[in-house]
Write a protein that holds these residues in place. Structure first.
Motif, mmCIF file in Angstrom:
data_model
loop_
_atom_site.group_PDB
_atom_site.id
_atom_site.type_symbol
_atom_site.label_atom_id
_atom_site.label_comp_id
_atom_site.label_asym_id
_atom_site.label_seq_id
_atom_site.Cartn_x
_atom_site.Cartn_y
_atom_site.Cartn_z
ATOM 1 N N SER A 298 0.923 -1.181 -0.092
ATOM 2 C CA SER A 298 0.102 0.162 0.009
ATOM 3 C C SER A 298 0.740 1.143 -0.073
ATOM 4 N N ILE A 299 2.175 1.372 0.831
ATOM 5 C CA ILE A 299 2.848 2.413 0.867
ATOM 6 C C ILE A 299 3.629 2.539 -0.287
ATOM 7 N N THR A 300 4.296 1.531 -0.882
ATOM 8 C CA THR A 300 5.343 1.657 -1.794
ATOM 9 C C THR A 300 4.848 1.143 -3.043
ATOM 10 N N GLY A 301 3.859 0.190 -3.167
ATOM 11 C CA GLY A 301 3.756 -0.453 -4.414
ATOM 12 C C GLY A 301 4.378 -1.768 -4.605
ATOM 13 N N LYS A 302 5.560 -2.107 -3.708
ATOM 14 C CA LYS A 302 6.304 -3.145 -3.698
ATOM 15 C C LYS A 302 5.329 -4.731 -3.840
ATOM 16 N N THR A 303 5.201 -5.375 -4.661
ATOM 17 C CA THR A 303 4.523 -6.584 -4.548
ATOM 18 C C THR A 303 5.254 -7.600 -3.779
ATOM 19 N N PRO A 304 4.717 -8.427 -2.874
ATOM 20 C CA PRO A 304 5.353 -9.594 -2.186
ATOM 21 C C PRO A 304 5.447 -10.675 -3.351
ATOM 22 N N VAL A 305 6.522 -11.537 -3.152
ATOM 23 C CA VAL A 305 6.767 -12.590 -4.078
ATOM 24 C C VAL A 305 5.842 -13.649 -3.539
ATOM 25 N N LEU A 306 5.097 -14.408 -4.660
ATOM 26 C CA LEU A 306 4.476 -15.680 -4.257
ATOM 27 C C LEU A 306 5.267 -16.763 -4.804
ATOM 28 N N ASP A 307 5.579 -17.687 -3.671
ATOM 29 C CA ASP A 307 6.429 -18.711 -3.843
ATOM 30 C C ASP A 307 5.862 -19.950 -4.864
ATOM 31 N N VAL A 308 6.667 -20.175 -6.146
ATOM 32 C CA VAL A 308 5.770 -21.370 -6.780
ATOM 33 C C VAL A 308 6.878 -22.525 -6.937
ATOM 34 N N GLY A 309 7.829 -22.566 -5.891
ATOM 35 C CA GLY A 309 8.966 -23.516 -5.921
ATOM 36 C C GLY A 309 10.412 -23.264 -5.961
ATOM 37 N N THR A 310 10.539 -21.846 -5.783
ATOM 38 C CA THR A 310 11.867 -21.361 -5.761
ATOM 39 C C THR A 310 12.570 -21.800 -4.279
ATOM 40 N N LEU A 311 11.957 -21.369 -3.363
ATOM 41 C CA LEU A 311 12.615 -21.624 -2.341
ATOM 42 C C LEU A 311 13.055 -23.071 -1.848
ATOM 43 N N ALA A 312 12.291 -23.928 -2.362
ATOM 44 C CA ALA A 312 12.905 -25.291 -2.119
ATOM 45 C C ALA A 312 14.106 -25.485 -2.963
ATOM 46 N N GLN A 313 14.201 -24.875 -4.135
ATOM 47 C CA GLN A 313 15.653 -25.195 -4.639
ATOM 48 C C GLN A 313 16.648 -24.526 -3.964
ATOM 49 N N ILE A 314 16.339 -23.212 -3.338
ATOM 50 C CA ILE A 314 17.296 -22.452 -2.649
ATOM 51 C C ILE A 314 17.836 -23.446 -1.492
ATOM 52 N N ARG A 315 16.850 -24.046 -0.838
ATOM 53 C CA ARG A 315 17.252 -24.860 0.485
ATOM 54 C C ARG A 315 18.061 -25.904 0.017
ATOM 55 N N THR A 316 17.786 -26.518 -1.242
ATOM 56 C CA THR A 316 18.606 -27.717 -1.633
ATOM 57 C C THR A 316 20.141 -27.078 -2.047
ATOM 58 N N GLY A 317 20.264 -25.858 -2.342
ATOM 59 C CA GLY A 317 21.535 -25.339 -2.880
ATOM 60 C C GLY A 317 21.858 -25.307 -4.453
ATOM 61 N N LYS A 318 20.664 -25.459 -5.155
ATOM 62 C CA LYS A 318 20.863 -25.653 -6.480
ATOM 63 C C LYS A 318 20.439 -24.222 -7.123
ATOM 64 N N ILE A 319 19.827 -23.337 -6.306
ATOM 65 C CA ILE A 319 19.880 -21.963 -6.329
ATOM 66 C C ILE A 319 20.642 -21.466 -5.417
ATOM 67 N N LYS A 320 21.547 -20.371 -5.745
ATOM 68 C CA LYS A 320 22.272 -19.967 -4.581
ATOM 69 C C LYS A 320 21.896 -18.473 -4.374
ATOM 70 N N VAL A 321 21.876 -17.785 -3.284
ATOM 71 C CA VAL A 321 21.593 -16.481 -2.960
ATOM 72 C C VAL A 321 22.499 -15.739 -2.919
ATOM 73 N N VAL A 322 22.981 -14.689 -3.305
ATOM 74 C CA VAL A 322 24.024 -13.833 -3.172
ATOM 75 C C VAL A 322 23.709 -12.397 -2.897
ATOM 76 N N ARG A 323 24.639 -11.427 -2.561
ATOM 77 C CA ARG A 323 24.171 -10.103 -1.985
ATOM 78 C C ARG A 323 24.493 -9.183 -3.605
ATOM 79 N N GLY A 324 24.439 -7.917 -2.879
ATOM 80 C CA GLY A 324 24.372 -6.940 -4.213
ATOM 81 C C GLY A 324 25.462 -6.840 -4.970
ATOM 82 N N ILE A 325 25.544 -6.711 -6.260
ATOM 83 C CA ILE A 325 26.754 -6.435 -7.027
ATOM 84 C C ILE A 325 27.473 -5.136 -6.611
#
Length: 426
Positions: A298-325
């Motif tokens: 409501s304040i910023t217009g930033k939409t929450p992410v609706l997970d469709v399976g990505t988090l599961a792959q992050i947990r397994t390590g198949k998708i790696k999360v990194v910091r800003g460039i």
């Protein structure tokens, strides 16, 4: 100079005809056309919905579209696995529901098919290959002057003159491409998600996805499913919610709860259920904002992410999360935490911006900075001098439908007044 083409059915009658001719004859030699009713800029869902609502009330309109088809963003700039993130009942346009046999979350091709059927049902025929280069209200004659060039290059100029102008180019008209240090030195491909279709050509490659919104999350999952090695840049905090909870769509459940409870209480409920279903996302490198998802939207217009399976792959390590460039190098990327990794390609899930500031002259409605209406939702749809905006609510297709109905109702009132005035002239 070519003759002005003026409809004899214009409700303003002969006085408007004479005023228009006198004003226009003194100007330059570009082709001019009088448009009874409204000019709508953009043939995406917003433009189609508004034109249909106007037509249902007997009010003519002309849709100007820079591409060669309706919904060009959906047809040419979206990835293949895309589905509507919200249930179809929240995404249908006014006056025509989705086919009953469509799934709860229609695919990209199904949604395009729906839009094509929508245009055919209401006999909407946009003027394609017409790029609007400027739109300005003429105080002297009291009409909008909309200049276009045929084709994306903007040649063969035409000027349309109308009583009402509707900006329907939407929030996602032009790609946002960040300028990272060293981008010109990186040897691999750097592409925006508007050019991404599927992950098969990245099989076995290390790919950096920049942006952790819905697009970045889904592209990362698609790359993973095609045996690529994606890393996801998460620079800021982000709310990730399950697409469904308690057997219902998260969005639908939230909308129903908001009818009875305040936003902050509903946010608290959503976060508790999300924690139970998804766990602590901060442990996956996805910290949550301090403000709840609905309040933040409501304040910023930033939409929450609706997970469709990505988090599961992050947990397994198949998708790696990194910091800003921090910067790009020939074959590698250095991140703000000092880590350096090699990558074969970079995909920019960095979103889009409005193009309205480039061609809409004056401060009748929108901010010159981002093209969004100056007034906050739900009042941003109407400006001054017959100017309107549709699809800028940051509330998806549901907001588009709300805007389209309001605009048609408002123009109908003015249309009826002018019809009465015209009868008085006869």
């Amino acid at each position: 100079m070519e003759d002005c083409v003026i409809s004899t059915k214009e409700v303003e009658g002969k006085r408007v005809h004479d005023l228009f001719q006198a004003k226009m004859m003194s100007r330059s030699t570009r082709r001019r056309l009088w448009v009874p009713g409204s000019v709508i800029v953009g043939a995406g869902p917003s433009g189609l919905a508004t034109a249909a609502c106007l037509k249902e009330k007997g009010i003519p309109s002309l849709i100007l579209e820079r591409a060669n088809c309706i919904a060009s963003l959906w047809q040419h700039k979206t990835y293949d696995r895309l589905r509507l993130h919200l249930p179809k009942n929240f995404c249908e346009l006014p006056l025509l529901p989705f086919p009953k046999d469509f799934p709860t979350y229609p695919t990209k091709q199904q949604f395009i098919s729906y839009l094509e059927s929508y245009a055919k049902h209401f006999d909407l025929e946009p003027a394609y290959n017409n790029t609007v280069v400027s739109a300005e209200f003429d105080e002297g004659c009291g009409f909008w002057r909309v200049r276009t060039g045929v084709g994306l290059k903007g040649d063969q100029e035409t000027e349309y003159v109308c009583q009402w102008l509707i900006v329907a180019t939407g929030e996602n008209a032009e790609e946002i491409v960040p300028d990272f240090e060293g981008m010109d030195k990186f040897l691999g491909p750097v592409v925006h998600t508007s050019s991404y279709r599927r992950g098969d050509c990245f099989q076995g490659k290390s790919v950096l996805v920049v942006g952790c919104g819905n697009s970045g999350m889904e592209v990362s999952l698609d790359l993973c499913n095609h045996n690529a090695c994606p890393s996801l840049v998460v620079r800021d905090s982000v709310h990730v919610l399950p697409q469904e909870m308690l057997g219902r769509s998260t969005f639908g459940l939230a909308m129903q709860l908001l009818e009875w409870f305040p936003v902050r209480l509903v946010d608290r409920f959503l976060l508790v259920i999300s924690r139970i279903m998804l766990g602590n996302t901060a442990q996956l490198g996805l910290p949550r904002p301090k403000i709840g998802p609905l309040e933040l939207k409501s304040i910023t217009g930033k939409t929450p992410v609706l997970d469709v399976g990505t988090l599961a792959q992050i947990r397994t390590g198949k998708i790696k999360v990194v910091r800003g460039i921090k910067r790009l190098m020939r074959n590698a990327v250095e991140f703000v935490d000092g880590m350096v990794e090699n990558f074969d390609a970079i995909i920019l899930a960095t979103g889009y911006r409005s193009t309205a500031p480039a061609w809409l002259k004056g401060k009748n409605l929108s901010s010159e900075e981002d093209g969004f209406p100056s007034k906050p939702f739900p009042d941003g749809w109407k400006g001054h001098n017959g100017l309107y905006a549709v699809g800028f609510t940051k509330r998806g297709l549901l907001g588009t439908s709300m805007d389209a109905r309001r605009i048609a109702e408002d123009i109908e009132k003015q249309w009826k007044v002018r019809a009465v005035q015209f009868q008085g002239l006869c």
